[in-house]
Design a protein around this motif. Structure first.
Motif, PDB file in Angstrom:
ATOM      1  N   GLY A   1      42.597  41.650  42.759  1.00  0.00           N
ATOM      2  CA  GLY A   1      43.282  41.021  41.635  1.00  0.00           C
ATOM      3  C   GLY A   1      44.309  41.899  40.967  1.00  0.00           C
ATOM      4  N   GLY A   2      44.452  43.155  41.422  1.00  0.00           N
ATOM      5  CA  GLY A   2      45.427  44.053  40.824  1.00  0.00           C
ATOM      6  C   GLY A   2      46.836  43.797  41.317  1.00  0.00           C
ATOM      7  N   ARG A   3      47.771  44.535  40.733  1.00  0.00           N
ATOM      8  CA  ARG A   3      49.183  44.417  41.112  1.00  0.00           C
ATOM      9  C   ARG A   3      49.494  45.463  42.180  1.00  0.00           C
ATOM     10  NH1 ARG A   3      51.456  45.456  35.286  1.00  0.00           N
ATOM     11  NH2 ARG A   3      49.805  47.011  35.552  1.00  0.00           N
ATOM     12  N   LEU A   4      50.022  44.994  43.310  1.00  0.00           N
ATOM     13  CA  LEU A   4      50.251  45.883  44.459  1.00  0.00           C
ATOM     14  C   LEU A   4      51.719  45.889  44.842  1.00  0.00           C
ATOM     15  CD1 LEU A   4      49.008  47.643  46.772  1.00  0.00           C
ATOM     16  CD2 LEU A   4      48.851  45.517  48.104  1.00  0.00           C
ATOM     17  N   LEU A   5      52.260  47.076  45.015  1.00  0.00           N
ATOM     18  CA  LEU A   5      53.580  47.244  45.627  1.00  0.00           C
ATOM     19  C   LEU A   5      53.351  47.680  47.066  1.00  0.00           C
ATOM     20  CD1 LEU A   5      56.666  47.532  45.691  1.00  0.00           C
ATOM     21  CD2 LEU A   5      56.380  49.870  44.794  1.00  0.00           C
ATOM     22  N   ALA A   6      53.817  46.893  48.006  1.00  0.00           N
ATOM     23  CA  ALA A   6      53.631  47.200  49.429  1.00  0.00           C
ATOM     24  C   ALA A   6      54.985  47.409  50.083  1.00  0.00           C
ATOM     25  CB  ALA A   6      52.875  46.070  50.121  1.00  0.00           C
ATOM     26  N   LEU A   7      55.164  48.589  50.655  1.00  0.00           N
ATOM     27  CA  LEU A   7      56.394  48.918  51.369  1.00  0.00           C
ATOM     28  C   LEU A   7      56.086  49.020  52.854  1.00  0.00           C
ATOM     29  CD1 LEU A   7      59.335  49.895  51.669  1.00  0.00           C
ATOM     30  CD2 LEU A   7      58.517  52.210  51.130  1.00  0.00           C
ATOM     31  N   ALA A   8      56.670  48.143  53.655  1.00  0.00           N
ATOM     32  CA  ALA A   8      56.497  48.181  55.108  1.00  0.00           C
ATOM     33  C   ALA A   8      57.727  48.819  55.731  1.00  0.00           C
ATOM     34  CB  ALA A   8      56.288  46.772  55.657  1.00  0.00           C
ATOM     35  N   ILE A   9      57.524  49.934  56.423  1.00  0.00           N
ATOM     36  CA  ILE A   9      58.634  50.653  57.051  1.00  0.00           C
ATOM     37  C   ILE A   9      58.562  50.430  58.557  1.00  0.00           C
ATOM     38  CG2 ILE A   9      59.684  52.910  57.428  1.00  0.00           C
ATOM     39  CD1 ILE A   9      58.466  53.800  54.771  1.00  0.00           C
TER      40      ILE A   9
ATOM     41  N   ALA B   1      50.032  38.572  54.547  1.00  0.00           N
ATOM     42  CA  ALA B   1      49.150  37.455  54.191  1.00  0.00           C
ATOM     43  C   ALA B   1      47.788  37.947  53.708  1.00  0.00           C
ATOM     44  CB  ALA B   1      48.982  36.530  55.393  1.00  0.00           C
ATOM     45  N   GLU B   2      47.242  38.969  54.374  1.00  0.00           N
ATOM     46  CA  GLU B   2      45.922  39.481  53.995  1.00  0.00           C
ATOM     47  C   GLU B   2      45.962  40.143  52.621  1.00  0.00           C
ATOM     48  OE1 GLU B   2      43.095  39.083  55.408  1.00  0.00           O
ATOM     49  OE2 GLU B   2      43.578  38.364  57.422  1.00  0.00           O
ATOM     50  N   LEU B   3      47.041  40.830  52.318  1.00  0.00           N
ATOM     51  CA  LEU B   3      47.153  41.470  51.005  1.00  0.00           C
ATOM     52  C   LEU B   3      47.255  40.425  49.894  1.00  0.00           C
ATOM     53  CD1 LEU B   3      49.625  44.375  51.853  1.00  0.00           C
ATOM     54  CD2 LEU B   3      47.142  44.538  51.519  1.00  0.00           C
ATOM     55  N   LYS B   4      47.973  39.359  50.163  1.00  0.00           N
ATOM     56  CA  LYS B   4      48.147  38.310  49.154  1.00  0.00           C
ATOM     57  C   LYS B   4      46.832  37.592  48.855  1.00  0.00           C
ATOM     58  CE  LYS B   4      53.075  37.381  49.725  1.00  0.00           C
ATOM     59  NZ  LYS B   4      54.105  36.386  50.122  1.00  0.00           N
ATOM     60  N   LYS B   5      45.927  37.603  49.821  1.00  0.00           N
ATOM     61  CA  LYS B   5      44.612  36.993  49.586  1.00  0.00           C
ATOM     62  C   LYS B   5      43.795  37.793  48.573  1.00  0.00           C
ATOM     63  CE  LYS B   5      43.975  35.155  54.285  1.00  0.00           C
ATOM     64  NZ  LYS B   5      43.139  35.295  55.523  1.00  0.00           N
ATOM     65  N   ARG B   6      44.078  39.071  48.478  1.00  0.00           N
ATOM     66  CA  ARG B   6      43.205  39.969  47.725  1.00  0.00           C
ATOM     67  C   ARG B   6      43.823  40.482  46.427  1.00  0.00           C
ATOM     68  NH1 ARG B   6      42.351  40.117  53.081  1.00  0.00           N
ATOM     69  NH2 ARG B   6      40.191  40.336  53.807  1.00  0.00           N
ATOM     70  N   ALA B   7      45.113  40.692  46.416  1.00  0.00           N
ATOM     71  CA  ALA B   7      45.776  41.232  45.223  1.00  0.00           C
ATOM     72  C   ALA B   7      46.136  40.106  44.260  1.00  0.00           C
ATOM     73  CB  ALA B   7      47.030  41.993  45.634  1.00  0.00           C
ATOM     74  N   GLY B   8      46.216  40.438  42.970  1.00  0.00           N
ATOM     75  CA  GLY B   8      46.662  39.450  42.000  1.00  0.00           C
ATOM     76  C   GLY B   8      48.122  39.108  42.206  1.00  0.00           C
ATOM     77  N   SER B   9      48.902  40.126  42.529  1.00  0.00           N
ATOM     78  CA  SER B   9      50.320  39.932  42.858  1.00  0.00           C
ATOM     79  C   SER B   9      50.733  41.006  43.852  1.00  0.00           C
ATOM     80  CB  SER B   9      51.198  40.006  41.601  1.00  0.00           C
ATOM     81  OG  SER B   9      51.154  41.315  41.050  1.00  0.00           O
ATOM     82  N   VAL B  10      51.633  40.644  44.764  1.00  0.00           N
ATOM     83  CA  VAL B  10      52.113  41.583  45.771  1.00  0.00           C
ATOM     84  C   VAL B  10      53.635  41.556  45.787  1.00  0.00           C
ATOM     85  CG1 VAL B  10      52.144  42.226  48.206  1.00  0.00           C
ATOM     86  CG2 VAL B  10      50.079  41.217  47.213  1.00  0.00           C
ATOM     87  N   ASP B  11      54.218  42.703  45.545  1.00  0.00           N
ATOM     88  CA  ASP B  11      55.662  42.860  45.727  1.00  0.00           C
ATOM     89  C   ASP B  11      55.836  43.510  47.092  1.00  0.00           C
ATOM     90  OD1 ASP B  11      58.357  43.208  45.565  1.00  0.00           O
ATOM     91  OD2 ASP B  11      58.343  44.169  43.586  1.00  0.00           O
TER      92      ASP B  11
ATOM     93  N   ALA C   1      55.449  49.078  37.722  1.00  0.00           N
ATOM     94  CA  ALA C   1      54.751  47.838  37.381  1.00  0.00           C
ATOM     95  C   ALA C   1      53.525  47.600  38.245  1.00  0.00           C
ATOM     96  CB  ALA C   1      55.705  46.654  37.518  1.00  0.00           C
ATOM     97  N   ALA C   2      53.241  48.505  39.165  1.00  0.00           N
ATOM     98  CA  ALA C   2      52.143  48.301  40.119  1.00  0.00           C
ATOM     99  C   ALA C   2      50.928  49.134  39.753  1.00  0.00           C
ATOM    100  CB  ALA C   2      52.607  48.658  41.527  1.00  0.00           C
ATOM    101  N   ASP C   3      49.751  48.614  40.088  1.00  0.00           N
ATOM    102  CA  ASP C   3      48.513  49.376  39.934  1.00  0.00           C
ATOM    103  C   ASP C   3      48.301  50.326  41.111  1.00  0.00           C
ATOM    104  OD1 ASP C   3      47.713  48.012  37.538  1.00  0.00           O
ATOM    105  OD2 ASP C   3      47.143  46.302  38.785  1.00  0.00           O
ATOM    106  N   ALA C   4      48.793  49.949  42.271  1.00  0.00           N
ATOM    107  CA  ALA C   4      48.650  50.773  43.483  1.00  0.00           C
ATOM    108  C   ALA C   4      49.863  50.548  44.375  1.00  0.00           C
ATOM    109  CB  ALA C   4      47.367  50.409  44.237  1.00  0.00           C
TER     110      ALA C   4
END
Length: 650
Positions: free
Chosen positions: A488-496, A511-521, A543-546
């Motif tokens: 449910g936390g806020r996640l910033l995900a960078l795919a390189i 898709a898997e991250l969006k199932k678990r995080a409150g929001s995903v950038d 703005a991200a928790d992780a």
């Protein structure tokens, strides 16, 4: 087959050793005509029951082995059902065709499709001995196997590269991570079960030979092509996983292939691009490179693939450099590195193929070359010359020559001109026919095509690959408390990514991250990203928790390098400077940590496949344990065997 020291009669693998005389006297059940293709589409039941010169160049040396015997005067025997024809019953041209295998894609092909017609003519007119399928679809591949078999005088030997499971070449089926993940899991039984599942799916598609396992010892972190395809850097450990894989594949009904002899692990050169030169003496080869091959032979491997690898200590014969080498899908126009001081590669070397592999290691099974389109050979020899040298060296199958017709014609002319003893060609054909007979390819019973859906891509096979993906995950280092992420936390995900693709390969992770995080950038960077994009990404960290950095940087045949794109490195540096906790996952090479050693938390998945992405997401959120251990050393950072264990918390 290999002859074990405690098995003087050579009776291994099903209780029957290769016997050239028996093959010469084997009976022919295929008349001169073609098999009927009428009726409903069927697969041979045997597939499921099986568990450029036209003359010698001026001044060219004879390629005859030192004591090559004269061609035997064999008499064709009466036909019996289910048996291979005698070698003596085949014409010279038919024999030359049998030792050539071509590559194609198993996709829908209409009867008047030009590529299909070319392939069909190679089967019906040139009499090629086999086909290797690349990126394909299951039902279309089975259809093509059936249609091509109907045009062949002799059954085709069908092969595929399935190192990481059936999905490696058949995306509709299941694909897991590379061999290194199996080694990271540390379970030989899992290795054998995975191989058996792969074989069962392959067999259902009509594939007889799987070009696996990779027996290379990857003790060079700069190796751009083997890398995670290897079971690791420690020879004995690699050998144990190689042996388990051989047992699994062959118990599942296919022929296992040890590759790339004598070892492609300790080089920074990709043989797709150029000829690697292994500057090792024999003692070093015995202590490192040959250890897994010996283990695989003891396990009963029935084929070996020789590599385009020069070993001057064993064969110092220099190779020429062609002024206008043909360009292929491997040796492309952008390849500029050509080894100017190379020596004969193993594929073309009598010293390496016959003296070392056959005589010293006692291997009497099938020897395939690596693809003959690769830069390690096409930069030095014309198609026909290379094909003749393969046979003279002791090889049996010329895999994917740039022009199959030229290769066949050159073999015929070399025999006619006395440059290549016909007995050597007969020996290669004899081995091929014996293997085809052992696989049951001369039987006429057939099975409905719908059997594929019952035997390939099953839930059991998927479950095995999921287990490899889950248990192989390796936590190299962690800042305390970085994992698990908070649901449910806020996640910033960078795919390189190390390449730009039309369809992103990281869709499962997103898709898997969006199932678990409150929001995903979710942001992607690749080699085409503009300067400054990394800084923009880092600006979102506040703005991200992780913060998650997903590295989709992996070995690819022919690329020649493995590296994080410049803008990706810049983004990582900026994220680390932001003060936010950063967790990185490598969905490819574990060695990437050398490029960004400041990363505080680093997880290895050893593959980019969807199953690995799902497993990583579950682990990151504490839903599954992390228990893998590094099969290799990350220089200056982590020794082999490193792995922090994390229990599931949910």
């Amino acid at each position: 087959m290999s002859r074990k020291p405690d098995d003087p009669e050579g009776i291994v693998d099903g209780g029957r050793a290769y016997d050239p005389a028996a093959v010469t006297n084997a009976q022919e059940n295929h008349a001169k005509g073609r098999r009927s293709s009428g009726g409903p589409l069927l697969l041979p039941l045997s597939l499921l029951l099986a568990a450029c010169t036209s003359a010698r160049p001026a001044g060219a040396p004879s390629l005859s082995p030192p004591s090559a015997p004269a061609a035997p005067a064999a008499r064709p025997a009466p036909a019996l059902p289910g048996r291979a024809p005698s070698v003596a019953s085949l014409s010279l041209r038919e024999k030359a065709g049998q030792v050539v295998m071509v590559g194609s894609r198993g996709i829908y092909r209409a009867e008047d499709d030009p590529e299909y017609l070319d392939l069909a003519r190679l089967v019906s007119e040139e009499g090629i001995g086999g086909v290797i399928w690349f990126l394909s679809t299951p039902l279309e591949t089975a259809d093509l196997n059936h249609r091509l078999a109907a045009k062949a005088k002799l059954p085709l030997l069908v092969a595929a590269d399935l190192e990481a499971g059936p999905g490696m070449r058949f995306p509709d089926l299941v694909s897991g991570p590379s061999a290194m993940a199996v080694a990271a899991a540390g379970d030989l039984d899992l290795a054998e079960r995975r191989a058996r599942a792969t074989a069962e799916a392959a067999r259902a598609l009509g594939i007889h030979v799987v070009f696996a396992p990779v027996a290379d010892v990857n003790n060079n972190p700069d190796n751009p092509v083997i890398n995670v395809r290897s079971f690791g850097e420690e020879p004995d450990a690699v050998g144990r996983f190689v042996a388990a894989t051989v047992k699994g594949l062959q118990s599942g009904g296919v022929v296992a292939t040890l590759k790339h002899f004598p070892g492609h692990g300790d080089t920074a050169t990709d043989s797709h691009r150029s000829l690697p030169v292994l500057a090792f003496d024999r003692a070093r080869l015995d202590a490192v490179e040959l250890v897994p091959f010996r283990a695989g032979l003891r396990a009963g491997a029935r084929s070996v693939m020789t590599g385009h690898l020069a070993v001057p200590a064993l064969d110092a014969t220099p190779v020429p450099v062609l002024a206008n080498a043909p360009r292929t899908h491997d040796f492309t126009e952008d390849v500029t590195e050509v080894e100017a001081k190379g020596t004969l590669p193993a594929t073309l070397s009598h010293a390496l193929t016959t003296k070392l592999l056959r005589e010293e290691l006692g291997f009497d099974g099938l020897v395939f070359t690596d693809a003959m389109t690769m830069g390690g050979v096409v930069a030095h020899f014309e198609t026909g010359e290379a094909a003749v040298r393969v046979l003279a060296a002791g090889g049996d199958v010329v895999l994917m020559p740039p022009d199959a017709k030229v290769a066949i014609a050159a073999i015929v002319e070399a025999v006619k001109g006395g440059r290549l003893p016909e007995a050597r060609l007969d020996q290669a054909v004899g081995r091929l026919l014996a293997e085809k007979e052992r696989l049951g390819l001369f039987r006429e019973k057939e099975l409905p095509l719908q059997e594929i859906a019952r035997r390939a891509g099953t839930l059991a096979q998927k479950g095995t690959e999921e287990e490899v993906a889950r248990r192989g995950l390796t936590l190299v280092r962690e800042v305390e408390g970085a994992i698990p992420f908070r649901s449910g936390g806020r996640l910033l995900a960078l795919a390189i990514h190390d390449e730009r693709t039309a369809v992103a390969v990281d869709g499962t992770l997103q898709a898997e991250l969006k199932k678990r995080a409150g929001s995903v950038d979710y942001v992607r960077l690749d080699p085409t990203s503009c300067s400054g994009e990394g800084a923009v990404v880092a600006g979102k960290a506040g703005a991200a928790d992780a913060v998650l950095v997903a590295l989709f940087v992996r070995p690819r045949s022919g690329r020649g390098t493995i590296e994080i794109p410049a803008e990706g490195k810049a983004a990582i540096a900026a994220l680390l400077a932001s003060g936010k906790p950063v967790v990185a996952v490598s969905f490819g090479s574990p060695y990437l940590l050398r490029d960004v050693p400041e990363l505080p938390t680093y997880l290895c998945g050893y593959g980019h496949q969807g199953l690995v992405q799902s497993a990583a997401a579950r682990a990151l959120y504490g839903e599954a344990p992390i228990e893998g251990r590094l099969p290799v050393t990350i220089p200056g950072i982590a020794p082999r065997g490193t792995g922090l264990r994390k229990e599931a918390v949910k």
